[in-house]
Design an enzyme around this catalytic site. Structure first.
Site, mmCIF file in Angstrom:
data_model
loop_
_atom_site.group_PDB
_atom_site.id
_atom_site.type_symbol
_atom_site.label_atom_id
_atom_site.label_comp_id
_atom_site.label_asym_id
_atom_site.label_seq_id
_atom_site.Cartn_x
_atom_site.Cartn_y
_atom_site.Cartn_z
ATOM 1 N N ASP A 229 0.893 -1.102 -0.127
ATOM 2 C CA ASP A 229 -0.116 0.122 -0.025
ATOM 3 C C ASP A 229 0.791 1.293 -0.105
ATOM 4 O O ASP A 229 2.076 1.171 0.347
ATOM 5 C CB ASP A 229 -0.781 0.116 1.328
ATOM 6 C CG ASP A 229 -2.138 0.998 0.920
ATOM 7 O OD1 ASP A 229 -1.991 1.666 0.005
ATOM 8 O OD2 ASP A 229 -3.032 0.833 1.517
HETATM 9 C C1 BGC Z 1 -4.739 3.327 0.119
HETATM 10 C C2 BGC Z 1 -4.840 2.471 -1.065
HETATM 11 C C3 BGC Z 1 -4.787 2.989 -2.370
HETATM 12 C C4 BGC Z 1 -3.443 3.777 -2.460
HETATM 13 C C5 BGC Z 1 -3.070 4.343 -3.719
HETATM 14 C C6 BGC Z 1 -3.681 4.308 -0.264
HETATM 15 O O1 BGC Z 1 -3.875 5.174 0.794
HETATM 16 O O2 BGC Z 1 -4.957 2.820 1.128
HETATM 17 O O3 BGC Z 1 -6.177 1.838 -1.193
HETATM 18 O O4 BGC Z 1 -4.917 1.912 -3.517
HETATM 19 O O5 BGC Z 1 -3.433 4.704 -1.404
HETATM 20 O O6 BGC Z 1 -3.845 5.546 -4.086
#
Ligand code: BGC
Length: 733
Positions: A229
């Site tokens: 993530d």
């Molecule tokens: C989120 C993810 C997301 C990623 C990219 C993170 O803050 O938890 O779900 O895909 O950012 O935007």
């Protein structure tokens, strides 16, 4: 692309570079070997492609894309085929934007209604979430675009999400928090899995070897790539060793340097780096389709799909006197009250935020659909004006819900109540009109019990995407018939939710004290009254479920599968769709089990008077629990009840079957209890042969000392056996 040849030609520095992106949304290119960069973008219900901007919390702009109903809405459709269609639409939009991997779906469980990100997640039930996500992944990937199944694992709250340790026992992980991931990995083979931010039992998910390698790859056979993530990596080398292939966004100059140094100093085997680089290159190779130029997508067709999806996502909770659908006669007045009628709330905030291609509102769409002689009036929710409108209208629809500021990625809610100002408005309007219809817009459950008696009908629309305005108009006026079913229980009180005492934790830990009893499993086990149970949803027609039959094939350990068939009849006067649900209950068990668990469902569309016969198949896993004694899935012999119905608390029929299975009892040892020895035929025989006084025939005595280990009893004088005799009995066994 000859991946093996490229890996062989790469320097350690280049391999390290591949294990990081090159910027916020791209993998690293290796120009000298013609390896292109590929682009990834959020997210689960619409694309957030940012070719020129970068943030992971939805603050900057993105290319226009269709905003489909969010996960909590779409899950209420209980319609895998619809998920497949939306998956294909997402892939088409990704192709048009040059995006190779869509960062979704999210299959984290709704442990608490308070989780700020529940709108991005599907359900409180792992089977439902898994089945729906399988369909979406297949839909996207069928067109040559990858998915990223997220957030692996136990990411069930936003509070302290980057640091908190989800402290959860293995059985609960296996039965509740992992199965949706497992189902998608084994059935749909997502190209990538995204690790969660949080720790699981004290170890960051990004460094969790057991999760990322032992379970994901060795047990489930995952062959794709694990991506972090955004910002989840804290120790790049530890993460790589645990099985995390790609760090996003890249900590350039730090993480790549750390990898190279670790290889140079022998702290990281180069083979581990090779494996990760190979996986990145395989992803790039698979993703090449998206790199070719593609035509733009058909925005109108996708908007129409979003509208159809929003129809299916709405759950009709209450409809006293069939007040819905509205049938305004010529010259009548329909009052739409509440700003959401004019400015819909249709998605949630954070990384999933879509720049919608267009946005319908219910006010315009209702006005468009009714006869021109019908007057549609609007009030933004100012109490005095609203009361006046309601008092003079023939039909009143009140638009309520959660303001955007109360639920979002990044923080959790602290209450499930509607805002006080809305409740005041509701009471005032309900006092002025006796058949008020409420339309709700919220990403996760809101409390309904305090006010539901004041209104005639409640249509829960969740955050249902850019076409929600048109869809609501269709539903209110009967152009579409609601067929949604709750994918999350609506409790009477937040306090009834099993996670209540342990959410969101403190001091860096959240203890999953309720174990596997989340959602309806918790309410059912506590015999708690709920406002609306899991699986519930009304229609403008009525259905009957009858002639349930069950056929058992094979046996435990030998391809057990159980066919459950039922006839569904549309007994009303308009076309509609019903969801037949199968719940399994283990009636005789030596371990604590849920009262019932969803194990199959089928959505059936029927014309008035029509009947369809559906068959759903349960496999051995449907009857199993995770045995912590045996470290595997296990089915215990005995009776199981198969409840077939239209909600978790409305079972039209219950059929009991009996399954034979090998005993799960552990082999007798010196630490087995007297009761365990007596329950074992051989153990009992040996013991009784030594019982010269007949003490073992005394139920009272056995009840008192039966839970003592034999090793302890052997030390007591007068018990009839000593440690030497105990050892001899074990040898004989
Ligand atoms: C989120 C993810 C997301 C990623 C990219 C993170 O803050 O938890 O779900 O895909 O950012 O935007």
């Amino acid at each position: 692309m000859d991946v093996d040849a490229i890996v062989a030609a790469l320097t350690v520095e280049e391999k390290a570079a591949l294990c990081l992106g090159s910027d916020f949304w791209h993998t690293a290119p290796i120009p000298r070997l013609d390896v292109p960069a590929i682009m990834v973008s959020d997210g689960p219900h619409g694309l957030r492609a940012q070719p020129n901007e970068s943030d992971h919390v939805g603050l900057s702009g993105s290319l226009p894309a269709t905003c489909f109903p969010t996960a909590s809405a779409l899950a209420s459709s209980w319609n895998p085929a619809l998920f497949g269609e939306i998956g294909r639409a997402l892939a088409t939009e990704a192709l048009a934007c040059g995006v190779s991997v869509v960062l979704g779906p999210g299959v984290n469980m709704k442990r608490s209604p308070l989780c700020g990100r529940n709108f991005e997640y599907l359900s409180e039930d792992p089977w439902l979430a898994g089945e729906l996500a399988v369909a979406m992944v297949n839909g996207v990937q069928g067109l040559g675009i990858g998915t990223s199944l997220k957030h692996f694992a136990a990411n069930n709250q936003e509070t302290d999400r980057l640091r908190v340790s989800a402290d959860v026992d293995e059985r609960t992980l296996r039965e509740i928090y992992l199965p949706a991931f497992e189902r998608v990995v084994t059935k749909a083979r997502p190209w990538t899995v995204m690790c969660a931010y949080n720790k699981v039992n004290g170890t960051f998910a990004s460094e969790h070897h057991w999760l990322l390698t032992a379970v994901l790859r060795d047990e489930w056979g995952f062959t794709g790539l694990v991506v972090s993530d955004w910002g989840a990596v804290h120790d790049r080398v530890a993460a790589l060793t645990a099985g995390l292939d790609l760090e996003m966004p890249p900590n350039l100059g730090v993480s790549d340097r750390a990898i190279v140094t670790a290889v140079e100093h022998g702290r990281l085997a180069e083979s581990v780096l090779d494996t990760a680089a190979t996986r990145v290159l395989r992803l790039v190779s698979a993703a090449e389709t998206a790199l070719a130029p593609h035509a733009s997508f058909e925005a109108d067709a996708h908007h129409a799909l979003a509208r159809r999806a929003a129809h299916e996502s709405a759950v009709l909770l209450k409809n006293t006197g069939n007040v819905l659908p509205l049938r305004p006669r010529a010259g009548e007045t329909v009052a739409l009250i509440g700003e959401f009628a004019r400015t819909p709330r249709y998605q949630g905030a954070g990384s999933s935020q879509v720049n919608a291609t267009r946005i319908d509102n219910a006010l315009d769409e209702v006005t468009r659909l009714v006869d021109p002689s019908v007057q549609v009036t609007f009030g933004d929710g100012t109490i005095d004006a609203a009361v006046e409108l309601a008092g003079s209208a023939d039909h009143v629809v009140l638009f309520l819900g959660l303001p955007a500021s109360t639920e979002s990625e990044g923080f959790d809610r602290t209450s499930i109540e509607l805002p006080a100002a809305q409740l005041e408005l509701l009471s005032a309007v309900a006092a002025a009109h006796d058949r008020v219809v409420v339309v709700l817009a919220n990403g996760s459950t809101v409390r309904i019990a305090p006010w539901e008696h004041e209104v005639a009908a409640i249509l829960e629309c969740w955050l249902s995407g850019q076409a929600v305005g048109g869809a609501v108009a269709d539903l209110l006026l009967g152009v579409a018939n609601p067929s949604g079913k709750l994918a999350e229980t609506i409790p009477v009180r937040l306090e009834d939710n099993s996670s209540y005492l342990n959410f969101p934790g403190d001091s860096g830990h959240v203890r999953y004290g309720e174990g596997s009893f989340i959602g309806y499993r918790g309410y059912d086990a506590a015999h708690a009254e709920v406002s609306y149970p899991f699986g519930f949803g009304l229609s403008y027609t009525t259905f009957s479920v009858s002639d349930v039959s069950v056929h058992v094939h094979g046996s435990v350990g030998a391809d057990l599968h159980v066919d459950v068939s039922a006839s569904v009849t549309n007994t009303g006067s308009v076309a509609g769709a019903e969801v037949v649900q199968v719940y399994v209950a283990d009636l005789e068990s030596t371990v604590t089990r849920a009262v019932r668990e969803l194990k199959a469902f089928a959505k059936v569309a029927l014309e008035p008077g029509a009947t369809d016969r559906v068959t759903m198949t349960l496999d051995e896993r449907s009857f199993a629990f995770w045995s912590i004694v045996h470290s595997r899935w296990a089915v215990e012999a005995g009776e199981f009840e198969l409840g077939v119905g239209t909600s978790s608390r409305d079972l039209a029929d219950r059929i009991v079957i009996s399954l034979d299975a090998p005993s799960l009892a552990a082999p007798l040892s010196v630490m087995s209890t007297l009761q365990e020895w007596l329950a074992d035929p051989r153990g009992s025989e040996l013991l009784r042969s030594l019982d010269t006084t007949g003490a073992l025939n005394s139920d009272e005595l056995v009840r008192v000392i039966g839970t003592m280990p034999m090793d302890t009893l052997a030390g007591f004088p007068g018990i009839g056996f000593d440690h030497a005799m105990l050892r001899s009995m074990i040898e004989q066994l």
